[in-house]
Design an enzyme around this catalytic site. Sequence first.
Site, PDB file in Angstrom:
ATOM      1  N   ARG B 118      18.323   3.826 -81.716  1.00  9.78           N
ATOM      2  CA  ARG B 118      17.093   4.610 -80.886  1.00  9.78           C
ATOM      3  C   ARG B 118      15.676   4.177 -81.088  1.00  9.78           C
ATOM      4  NH1 ARG B 118      19.974   9.306 -82.743  1.00  9.78           N
ATOM      5  NH2 ARG B 118      21.610   9.798 -81.121  1.00  9.78           N
ATOM      6  N   LYS B 140       6.911  -3.552 -71.030  1.00  2.64           N
ATOM      7  CA  LYS B 140       8.068  -3.530 -70.141  1.00  2.64           C
ATOM      8  C   LYS B 140       9.325  -4.397 -70.489  1.00  2.64           C
ATOM      9  CE  LYS B 140       6.111  -2.683 -65.513  1.00  2.64           C
ATOM     10  NZ  LYS B 140       6.080  -3.037 -64.250  1.00  2.64           N
ATOM     11  N   GLU B 182       1.449 -16.531 -62.376  1.00  2.00           N
ATOM     12  CA  GLU B 182       0.848 -15.020 -63.019  1.00  2.00           C
ATOM     13  C   GLU B 182      -0.532 -15.350 -63.528  1.00  2.00           C
ATOM     14  OE1 GLU B 182       2.663 -12.400 -62.857  1.00  2.00           O
ATOM     15  OE2 GLU B 182       4.649 -13.074 -62.628  1.00  2.00           O
ATOM     16  N   LYS B 224      -4.706  -8.146 -68.359  1.00  2.00           N
ATOM     17  CA  LYS B 224      -3.271  -7.431 -68.420  1.00  2.00           C
ATOM     18  C   LYS B 224      -3.394  -6.235 -69.453  1.00  2.00           C
ATOM     19  CE  LYS B 224       1.612  -6.926 -68.244  1.00  2.00           C
ATOM     20  NZ  LYS B 224       2.698  -7.603 -67.997  1.00  2.00           N
ATOM     21  N   GLU B 234       2.692   2.727 -65.563  1.00  2.00           N
ATOM     22  CA  GLU B 234       2.920   2.263 -64.290  1.00  2.00           C
ATOM     23  C   GLU B 234       2.831   3.632 -63.239  1.00  2.00           C
ATOM     24  OE1 GLU B 234       4.734  -1.274 -63.301  1.00  2.00           O
ATOM     25  OE2 GLU B 234       5.121  -0.627 -61.303  1.00  2.00           O
ATOM     26  N   ARG B 238      -1.475   0.219 -62.775  1.00  2.00           N
ATOM     27  CA  ARG B 238      -0.732  -1.025 -63.366  1.00  2.00           C
ATOM     28  C   ARG B 238       0.084  -1.757 -62.207  1.00  2.00           C
ATOM     29  NH1 ARG B 238       2.775  -1.307 -69.003  1.00  2.00           N
ATOM     30  NH2 ARG B 238       3.829  -3.219 -68.361  1.00  2.00           N
ATOM     31  N   ASN B 242       1.886  -6.172 -60.070  1.00  2.00           N
ATOM     32  CA  ASN B 242       3.015  -6.559 -59.181  1.00  2.00           C
ATOM     33  C   ASN B 242       2.529  -7.540 -57.826  1.00  2.00           C
ATOM     34  OD1 ASN B 242       4.880  -5.967 -60.988  1.00  2.00           O
ATOM     35  ND2 ASN B 242       4.917  -3.887 -60.376  1.00  2.00           N
ATOM     36  N   HIS B 245       5.294  -9.303 -56.059  1.00  2.00           N
ATOM     37  CA  HIS B 245       6.673  -9.131 -56.784  1.00  2.00           C
ATOM     38  C   HIS B 245       7.622  -8.601 -56.036  1.00  2.00           C
ATOM     39  CE1 HIS B 245       4.264 -10.499 -60.278  1.00  2.00           C
ATOM     40  NE2 HIS B 245       5.196 -10.487 -61.218  1.00  2.00           N
ATOM     41  N   HIS B 249      10.795 -10.579 -55.766  1.00  3.18           N
ATOM     42  CA  HIS B 249      12.227  -9.805 -56.422  1.00  3.18           C
ATOM     43  C   HIS B 249      13.143 -10.002 -55.207  1.00  3.18           C
ATOM     44  CE1 HIS B 249      10.351  -7.338 -59.827  1.00  3.18           C
ATOM     45  NE2 HIS B 249      10.304  -8.535 -60.084  1.00  3.18           N
ATOM     46  N   HIS B 262      11.390 -16.895 -61.758  1.00  2.00           N
ATOM     47  CA  HIS B 262      10.690 -15.814 -61.206  1.00  2.00           C
ATOM     48  C   HIS B 262       9.171 -16.075 -60.820  1.00  2.00           C
ATOM     49  CE1 HIS B 262       8.815 -11.790 -61.516  1.00  2.00           C
ATOM     50  NE2 HIS B 262       7.732 -12.243 -62.299  1.00  2.00           N
TER      51      HIS B 262
END
Lengths: 371, 371
Positions: B118, B140, B182, B224, B234, B238, B242, B245, B249, B262
């Site tokens: 955990r 992330k 990026e 960032k 987000e 935030r 993207n 993206h 994606h 990517h």
Amino acid sequence: MQTLKVDLGERSYPIYIGEGLLDQPELLAPHIAGRQVAIVSNETVAPLYLERLSKTLGAWSVLPVILPDGEAHKNWETLQLIFDALLTARHDRRTTVVALGGGVIGDMAGFAAACYQRGVDFIQVPTTLLSQVDSSVGGKTGINHPLGKNMVGAFYQPNAVLIDTTSLRTLPARELSAGLAEVIKYGLICDEPFLGWLEDNMVALRQLDSTALTEAIRRSCAAKAAVVGADERESGVRATLNLGHTFGHAIETHMGYGVWLHGEAVAAGTVMALEMSMRLGWIDQTARDRGIRLMQDAGLPVVPPEEMTPAHFMEHMAVDKKVLDGRLRLVLLRQLGEAVITDDYPKEILQATLAADYRAIVAQREVVTAQ
Amino acid sequence: MQTLKVDLGERSYPIYIGEGLLDQPELLAPHIAGRQVAIVSNETVAPLYLERLSKTLGAWSVLPVILPDGEAHKNWETLQLIFDALLTARHDRRTTVVALGGGVIGDMAGFAAACYQRGVDFIQVPTTLLSQVDSSVGGKTGINHPLGKNMVGAFYQPNAVLIDTTSLRTLPARELSAGLAEVIKYGLICDEPFLGWLEDNMVALRQLDSTALTEAIRRSCAAKAAVVGADERESGVRATLNLGHTFGHAIETHMGYGVWLHGEAVAAGTVMALEMSMRLGWIDQTARDRGIRLMQDAGLPVVPPEEMTPAHFMEHMAVDKKVLDGRLRLVLLRQLGEAVITDDYPKEILQATLAADYRAIVAQREVVTAQ
């Protein structure tokens, strides 16, 4: 209806306890943000309560996700079924996952909610006594790994916990007893007067007396909420909730998940913790025997499996999450109603505890009681 | 060495950027609490840097965990290898997981750290430009699901990020370009002057000029860190990180993870976002073409795969995490240096953007440039 609050700042949430709460949409509505709800349940509980809860949630788009039943399925493969269902039904990050079932369902649905799209809303609707008094409160979620129980998971708090005591009417007696192991635990670790109440009310509890059940659940949840509010991530006092669990987990792992119910393993593990506390001179034999008797009166096993040797226990306990830098910390009792977590004990006393003849201890207690 | 701070209250952490930092134990020591460290790397990076980092961490018990390389392995089966290794070596909850590699390694090691018992400590040592300027900062973590990228994961912050710019010397040119996508993104969404700096320094960056690289990484990480500090989970700004993206994606999912890098998919996706911003009347053709040219000068593809139809894009974008209650939110540019996330656009303009002839757009730009 009783309402308790788990106090965790901005992650605080209510616990509702009472009869027929499953039919009250106004309790759930404030805790659902989006239009999509996924009810995660299993093959045993779904036929009993899914239709009823779906009807209560009629204002939302409801996706049922039915998993196989049992601790043996508390693994990644089963968890994946939840992700598959959510993605196939295109649930977005405003979805709410509702766990309808016992501790295994709550742990898996909660872990799925923690991980799906990096975290979505989550509501616990526990239907077993064990999950009502223990696992549904406090945010521990996770799955088992072949090498250890609950080794993969997250701390993830629900938005609300809804406990409908009428759901216990369909619970097998063996599982009711398993839940009582955790109820008794709260008395042992932090509420000595509760032990007296339990001695007076054990028969009523096992007969599903509604008033007695509500009181036992309320008092257990209040104890758990207080501990979790003080120590969410188990850096200190929260670990005392694991009285009997380190020994108990060893039993569960050794026997294979699901062979002993969790509460049954905790009951036998608690007897071992009582024995060790007595051997350390912290509690006397009367106190130990009072704990053993409560477990027996609740219909629980108080002797670890005969096939397990001290070496078996040591092997399984070495991967316990309470091991820090190689030292095994154990939850023990300073006195009835006061637990401590410690790695400061003579190793021989742990060894003697593992090697003790629990059949003889229990038999002796029975003789004493009978006198 | 440059040091930046990601400001997240009690979860704040430093980013160290400079040459030869892999050899400096004093940078890592304050961030490791226990005696056990697991270095998670892959078959490509481990032969280059594992021995060096293990030597730096000589004061701890180091467990190497070597995973197969590539986005195609960013799944549960590979994640499980980390848990297997940690449990087999009996790492307890005070262990520290160190990610040594690119974004895939960082995402998986971070998610493993988030879930193991955990949650255990975690340090990012990114070795690709993409991971240095993007995925290693901000918390992330996660894995892919057959039905969608990064669909299972956690927000989980590292204790520290250590960026050794010399590790870029072993990076294939194609991956350096992917990282530059990026870097350019930060200029487009929040730092218009940085675009001018990039136009002046693109040749130096592609020639691995150390001063230019350090400055580009510092400026990207600062952008960032500011965005993540303002909106960790987000819920707002935030999401502007993207840019490109959502389209990107869709390209990655359609082509199969790992076929397009990517950063390459983000580059082509950013061109689509520029095109849509222009069609909305928010930026002019000169601004769009400036973005396209920077991507081309960085060695990146600027045209989506010919085989992808608008219907393909719509299908893949429907499961994007930015979909809320059925509405697709897109990151677009109000002007160069200012991004917005919005679901308030005419559907026909999205359709026209998906159907646009990017070959012609790029060819036209080249003609204009050549004049």
